[in-house]
Every structure is written in structure tokens, then in C-alpha cells.
Write an enzyme that holds these catalytic residues in place. Structure first.
Site, PDB file in Angstrom:
ATOM      1  N   SER A 177     -12.894  28.468  51.673  1.00  0.00           N
ATOM      2  CA  SER A 177     -12.218  28.761  50.408  1.00  0.00           C
ATOM      3  C   SER A 177     -11.760  30.211  50.260  1.00  0.00           C
ATOM      4  O   SER A 177     -10.869  30.486  49.467  1.00  0.00           O
ATOM      5  CB  SER A 177     -13.128  28.383  49.237  1.00  0.00           C
ATOM      6  OG  SER A 177     -14.350  29.065  49.332  1.00  0.00           O
ATOM      7  N   HIS A 205     -10.818  21.722  49.449  1.00  0.00           N
ATOM      8  CA  HIS A 205      -9.476  22.307  49.595  1.00  0.00           C
ATOM      9  C   HIS A 205      -8.612  21.551  50.604  1.00  0.00           C
ATOM     10  O   HIS A 205      -7.468  21.936  50.848  1.00  0.00           O
ATOM     11  CB  HIS A 205      -9.578  23.777  50.019  1.00  0.00           C
ATOM     12  CG  HIS A 205     -10.224  24.633  48.979  1.00  0.00           C
ATOM     13  ND1 HIS A 205      -9.529  25.170  47.921  1.00  0.00           N
ATOM     14  CD2 HIS A 205     -11.517  25.014  48.825  1.00  0.00           C
ATOM     15  CE1 HIS A 205     -10.371  25.862  47.151  1.00  0.00           C
ATOM     16  NE2 HIS A 205     -11.579  25.791  47.686  1.00  0.00           N
ATOM     17  N   LYS A 236      -8.918  20.406  42.206  1.00  0.00           N
ATOM     18  CA  LYS A 236      -7.945  21.243  42.921  1.00  0.00           C
ATOM     19  C   LYS A 236      -6.620  20.475  43.058  1.00  0.00           C
ATOM     20  O   LYS A 236      -5.868  20.426  42.091  1.00  0.00           O
ATOM     21  CB  LYS A 236      -8.568  21.709  44.229  1.00  0.00           C
ATOM     22  CG  LYS A 236      -9.903  22.440  43.935  1.00  0.00           C
ATOM     23  CD  LYS A 236     -10.482  23.152  45.070  1.00  0.00           C
ATOM     24  CE  LYS A 236     -11.912  23.582  44.830  1.00  0.00           C
ATOM     25  NZ  LYS A 236     -12.113  24.496  43.701  1.00  0.00           N
TER      26      LYS A 236
END
Ligand code: PMP
Length: 385
Positions: A177, A205, A236
């Protein structure tokens, strides 16, 4: 209280004091935000596909809100599962091609719930040194032994895996990240087989971002393995909120019975689950052009920064850091960008190790070429990095 004051003063003296910035909402896409009524280009959000304001998702939330109200009342084991919870679990399991899934209130709650449920004092957990804090905290809560391997260093991991242990668990972020590089999942999976270890991946992610159809890191590497324990978040690329575990039905049944962040916490509002069902639908069937734009934007920013001489570390995803080094340089850089109406965080310890401070750009499909060129123009004039 004096003790707390002292701790805060220490943080301030070391340039490590954090403060909250109030963002005023706007009808603009998430690539722009308003702070004190001033408009900034936003490079701090993980809303990779620009879905957080998608009308279909907002409508799904409103519909569920009207039907179920807001709060869910209690933990699902006490007050039951609402239809949107069940729909979301079925939907994300189908998206991730696993037998089942379980939703958590956040990605953080997922990691701190899953890890102690599958690892205990008889387990040794092997964790990449750059894994997310929620993994670190999950390992601490599990009371398992832990071995930290050097970032993506498979030789180091293998040397550690040789130690005898009743149970072994390897855990990795798929996309790191703060660095934006990708874990070598094929090698990790082979090592897990060779040393009879479980493998858990945090695809926070990667989901929606990696893979031809956005299914995440396993699709990116072409790995089909029912025995990998998958974790992800709706916060996200899905533009919503909440976390999930995806895997076999047996794994999910165990988590329902053991994951304390699931058992002892009031469940997600049904409206949040309803919105996420729609978000998964959109990512599954209509996100190709958004993902294309996302990756084009990522290339434009990363190559532009590199040609200006900035070190983007090992970034290979829409997370694009530029190396600053010490805290003061990172803060100076962050302030300089802020003055030019570019909102992007300076990342300092403990989020990254001492001396490895950086500015972390999070690129989304909502950014325009002009947004990215504004960053490049601005940074071409920055002196002293
Ligand atoms: N894992 C990783 C790799 C993350 O980056 C994050 C969020 N920063 C989380 C887990 C936690 O997810 P959430 O924000 O949904 O709690």
C-alpha cells in the site's frame, strides 16, 4: 493528562504529529475535493475506479436505506443477517470465484478477525516486512509466533519456512500500500505448497485494479487455487465500505464461529451492503474502460515523474510514491503541492520506516490528463529533494 500532553509534544517536536483535514463535500467527481472552500486535485483517495459517487451505487444505497433504515442493530449472530448482507456475500464469492465469503465492517476488521481465527499459539506466521498494519495487528492478536521476511525476498522466506512448526501461515499484501509494487504470488504459492503452509493474501489494492476483468491479483497471475485464503475491502476500487474474506465454505463457517471482529461487532448497515452489491456488479460487468483509463493515468504520472528525475521506488500499480527521505523533506514537498492545490499525503513513520518518507500518489480513473500534468508541472519547479 500531562502524560498525553507530553506524548503529543514529542510527536510535534519530531514532525510526526498528525492532524485531521476537513473536506467539504462537492458534486464534483472524487478527483477534486474542497478544503476551506478551495478546490484541490485529490491524489489521496483509493477510489481507483471513481465509483464512490456512481449514481447506480448511490441509488442502491438509498433503496436499501428506505427499506431497512440505517443501523443494523447488533452483531449478525444476535440480530440476524439482512438480505443485502447475504446478497453481498454471494456476489463477492461469485466475483472472486470462491465457494463462499464473509463480510466484515472494514478491511481492518477483516484482517484482525481472520488471522486470529486461523492462526493460534501452535502456528508460525510468515509475514512480509511491508505488510499492512491490519495484518501486523491481526498477527499480534492471534498470539501466533511470527517471522518477518525481507520484502518480497523468497530466499529469505524459504530459509525461515524451514523451521519446524505445527502449523504455518504465509501472509502477504498483493499490492503493497505504500510502495505500489506487487507480491510474487506464484512463488509464494509454490513455497506454501512445498512447506505445507497456508497462504493468505490481502488483495485490498488489487481487487478491481489488477487482472483483465478486475478480479484481482490471482487473475493477474493466472492462479486458480481454491486453498488460498483471500481478503479484500469494498472501500477502495468498489468505492464503498467494508471488508471481506473469500474462500471455501468450511473456512467461512470457521470465521463465523471464531472471528471476533465479526462476532462481537454490530454488522454493516444494510444500505452499505446494498451499495456494495451494486459496486461489485459494476466492476464485474462495466469497468473495463474505467480500468483502462486508470492504467493510462498511472503510466502518465509515473513516467512523467521519472522523467523529471523523481524516484518512484518499485511502483508498478496506481499507487505511485516519490521518495523524499527524511520527514522534513516529505512535509516540505507535501506543503509545496498543497499550496499549488494538489492534495497528496506525505507519508511518515510509523507508516513507513525511518528515512523512507515519501509522497504517495493514488491515481484514479477520475483524474484527467490535465490533473496529472498539473502535478508534473508543479513538481518540475520543486527544489531541494
Ligand atoms: N489492507 C490494506 C493493504 C490496506 O491498504 C488497507 C487500507 N488502507 C486495509 C487492509 C484496511 O482496509 P479498510 O480501509 O477497508 O479498513
Amino acid at each position: 493528562m500531562r502524560e498525553f500532553d507530553g506524548a503529543l509534544k514529542d510527536l510535534k517536536a519530531n514532525n510526526l504529529l498528525r492532524k485531521l483535514v476537513i473536506v467539504g463535500s462537492s458534486q464534483n467527481s472524487k478527483a477534486h475535493i474542497f478544503i476551506d472552500r478551495l478546490r484541490y486535485v485529490n491524489f489521496s483517495s483509493n477510489d481507483y475506479l471513481g465509483l464512490s459517487e456512481h449514481p447506480g451505487i448511490v441509488r442502491a444505497a438509498v433503496n436499501a436505506l428506505k427499506k431497512y433504515g440505517f443501523g443494523s442493530g447488533a452483531s449478525r449472530l444476535l440480530s440476524g443477517t439482512y438480505l443485502p448482507h447475504k446478497e453481498l456475500e454471494d456476489r463477492i464469492a461469485r466475483f472472486k470465484k470462491t465457494g463462499a465469503a464473509l463480510i466484515f465492517n472494514s478491511g481492518y476488521a477483516a484482517n484482525t478477525g481472520i488471522i486470529p481465527a486461523i492462526a493460534g499459539t501452535e502456528t508460525v506466521v510468515f509475514s512480509d516486512e511491508l505488510n499492512h498494519a491490519s495484518i501486523v495487528d491481526g498477527i499480534r492478536l492471534s498470539r501466533a509466533g511470527s517471522k518477518i521476511y525481507k520484502h518480497k525476498d523468497m530466499d529469505h522466506l524459504e530459509s525461515l519456512l524451514k523451521i519446524p512448526a505445527r502449523k504455518k501461515l504465509i501472509i502477504t499484501d498483493t499490492v503493497f500500500s505504500m510502495d505500489g509494487d506487487i507480491a510474487p504470488l506464484k512463488d509464494l504459492y509454490s513455497l506454501s505448497k512445498k512447506y505445507n503452509a497456508m497462504l493468505m493474501i490481502d488483495d485490498a489494492h488489487g481487487t478491481g485494479v489488477l487482472g483483465k476483468t478486475g478480479r484481482g491479483a490471482l487473475e493477474h497471475f493466472g492462479i486458480r487455487a481454491a486453498d488460498i485464503i483471500q481478503m479484500g475491502t469494498f472501500s477502495k476500487a468498489f468505492g464503498c465500505v467494508g471488508g471481506f474474506a473469500a474462500g471455501s465454505r468450511t473456512l467461512i463457517n470457521l470465521l463465523i464461529n471464531r472471528a471476533r471482529s465479526f462476532i462481537y461487532s454490530t454488522s454493516l448497515p444494510p444500505a452499505a451492503a446494498g451499495a456494495a452489491v451494486k459496486a461489485v456488479d459494476i466492476v464485474d460487468s462495466q469497468s473495463l474502460s474505467r480500468r483502462k483509463k486508470l492504467w493510462n493515468n498511472r503510466e502518465r504520472l509515473a513516467s512523467g515523474l521519472q522523467s523529471l528525475g523523481y524516484d518512484t521506488l518499485a511502483s508498478e500499480t496506481p499507487i505511485v510514491p516519490i521518495f523524499a527521505g527524511d520527514v522534513k523533506t516529505a512535509l516540505r514537498m507535501g506543503k509545496y503541492l498543497y499550496k499549488q492545490k494538489i492534495f497528496v499525503p506525505a507519508i511518515r513513520p510509523p507508516t513507513v520506516p525511518e528515512g523512507k518518507c515519501r509522497i504517495r500518489f493514488s491515481v484514479t480513473s477520475a483524474h484527467t490528463n490535465e490533473d496529472i500534468d498539473a502535478v508534473l508541472k508543479c513538481l518540475s519547479g520543486f527544489k531541494g529533494c
